[in-house]
Design a protein around this motif. Structure first.
Motif, PDB file in Angstrom:
ATOM      1  N   LEU A  79       0.286  -1.018  -0.083  1.00  0.00           N
ATOM      2  CA  LEU A  79      -0.184  -0.365   0.166  1.00  0.00           C
ATOM      3  C   LEU A  79       0.623   1.327   0.192  1.00  0.00           C
ATOM      4  O   LEU A  79       0.806   2.143  -0.323  1.00  0.00           O
ATOM      5  CB  LEU A  79      -1.348  -0.108   1.468  1.00  0.00           C
ATOM      6  N   PRO A  80       2.092   1.081   0.679  1.00  0.00           N
ATOM      7  CA  PRO A  80       2.935   2.457   0.596  1.00  0.00           C
ATOM      8  C   PRO A  80       3.425   2.882  -0.655  1.00  0.00           C
ATOM      9  O   PRO A  80       2.863   4.614  -0.956  1.00  0.00           O
ATOM     10  CB  PRO A  80       3.408   2.458   1.812  1.00  0.00           C
ATOM     11  N   ALA A 131       0.678   4.210  -2.360  1.00  0.00           N
ATOM     12  CA  ALA A 131      -0.367   5.577  -3.046  1.00  0.00           C
ATOM     13  C   ALA A 131       0.610   6.774  -3.225  1.00  0.00           C
ATOM     14  O   ALA A 131       0.392   7.215  -3.395  1.00  0.00           O
ATOM     15  CB  ALA A 131       0.009   5.884  -0.770  1.00  0.00           C
ATOM     16  N   GLN A 132       2.263   6.464  -3.044  1.00  0.00           N
ATOM     17  CA  GLN A 132       3.232   6.848  -3.304  1.00  0.00           C
ATOM     18  C   GLN A 132       2.856   7.032  -5.583  1.00  0.00           C
ATOM     19  O   GLN A 132       2.681   8.523  -5.722  1.00  0.00           O
ATOM     20  CB  GLN A 132       4.881   6.419  -3.118  1.00  0.00           C
ATOM     21  N   SER A 191      -2.965   9.507  -0.189  1.00  0.00           N
ATOM     22  CA  SER A 191      -1.713   9.492   1.535  1.00  0.00           C
ATOM     23  C   SER A 191      -2.312   7.749   1.607  1.00  0.00           C
ATOM     24  O   SER A 191      -2.928   6.869   1.266  1.00  0.00           O
ATOM     25  CB  SER A 191      -3.216   9.721   2.331  1.00  0.00           C
ATOM     26  N   PRO A 192      -1.425   7.311   2.722  1.00  0.00           N
ATOM     27  CA  PRO A 192      -1.576   5.652   2.443  1.00  0.00           C
ATOM     28  C   PRO A 192      -2.291   5.181   3.921  1.00  0.00           C
ATOM     29  O   PRO A 192      -3.424   4.299   3.237  1.00  0.00           O
ATOM     30  CB  PRO A 192      -0.367   5.450   3.256  1.00  0.00           C
TER      31      PRO A 192
END
Length: 254
Positions: free
Chosen positions: A34-35, A38-39, A44-45
């Motif tokens: 997910l991080p 998100a990037q 936002s994570p």
């Protein structure tokens, strides 16, 4: 009880094991990626968690009617369509340019997954005699036990060495294999059905959603109270369903 050919008897559990593995893998593979997603999507994570929640909620809503659909339209047809829908959802997820598009694509995936898993188990129950059922069921369920362990590790490796898109694209070869083999091996089983219990479906699906969100919010810092309220509300809905089911001739679940 359907009479299976020797080929069906030998290889049908493999087909259903692949479907179970594919569906449950997708419920966990996103957790470690997910991080990076998100990037890539510019989000936002914390918001990315809805890509996981939307899938779980869709499963909770549609699993209750999977048995009805399999009885009415046949196990083979529903199983094959479930694989197609799941693969289409996977392609849409991989092509998602925004988080909103990804969430919508995960819902499509969830609809396919909600039909695959319970229908696969239903096929096993209806296809094998009782003295073989436990062995066959255990074999088919083993991938379902492995998938939650493999998913986070595999997701981490994929985003580290390739890109997050392959988290979803790896479903395609498994889906193609499952569809080809399912068309050859999955028996077309039907049952007499009455009208769908829409009231029961609404109560049960709402309760399942409530419990799913209760677990999700209960695990987040500062949202435990909301989780408690959702759990209480879901319990009331289950009670309402039991009251409804006892008064209906053909409830969704007796």
């Amino acid at each position: 009880m359907v009479t299976l050919t020797p080929t069906q008897d030998k290889y049908l559990p493999y087909v259903l094991a692949v479907a179970l593995f594919m569906q449950i893998l997708d419920a966990t593979i996103l957790n470690t990626s997910l991080p990076q997603m998100a990037q890539a999507l510019g989000e936002s994570p914390l918001k990315m968690q809805w890509a996981v929640i939307s899938y779980a909620l869709t499963l909770a809503i549609f699993i209750p009617i999977s048995g009805f659909l399999a009885d009415k339209y046949g196990t083979r047809r529903v199983f094959l369509y479930a694989i197609i829908i799941f693969c289409i959802g996977s392609l849409l997820c991989a092509a998602s340019p925004t988080l909103d598009f990804l969430i919508g694509s995960r819902i499509v995936q969830g609809i396919g997954g909600a039909m695959m898993t319970p229908v696969a188990r239903l096929i096993l129950v209806k296809s094998y005699p009782r003295n073989k059922l436990l062995t066959v069921m255990n074999f088919a369920v083993i991938p379902a036990l492995i998938a939650p362990l493999v998913g986070p590790v595999l997701g981490g490796y994929i985003v580290q060495y390739t890109s997050w898109h392959w988290i979803f694209l790896i479903n395609i070869p498994m889906g193609v294999f499952g569809f080809i083999m399912g068309k050859k091996l999955v028996p077309a089983l039907f049952e007499d059905t009455k009208r769908l219990d829409w009231t029961g479906f609404a109560l049960f699906a709402a309760a399942a959603c409530g419990f799913t969100l209760a677990v999700e919010f209960g695990s987040q810092t500062g949202r435990g109270f909301y989780g408690l309220l959702l759990g209480l509300g879901a319990s009331l809905l289950i009670g309402a369903y039991v009251w409804h089911a006892k008064r209906r001739a053909a409830p969704l679940f007796p």
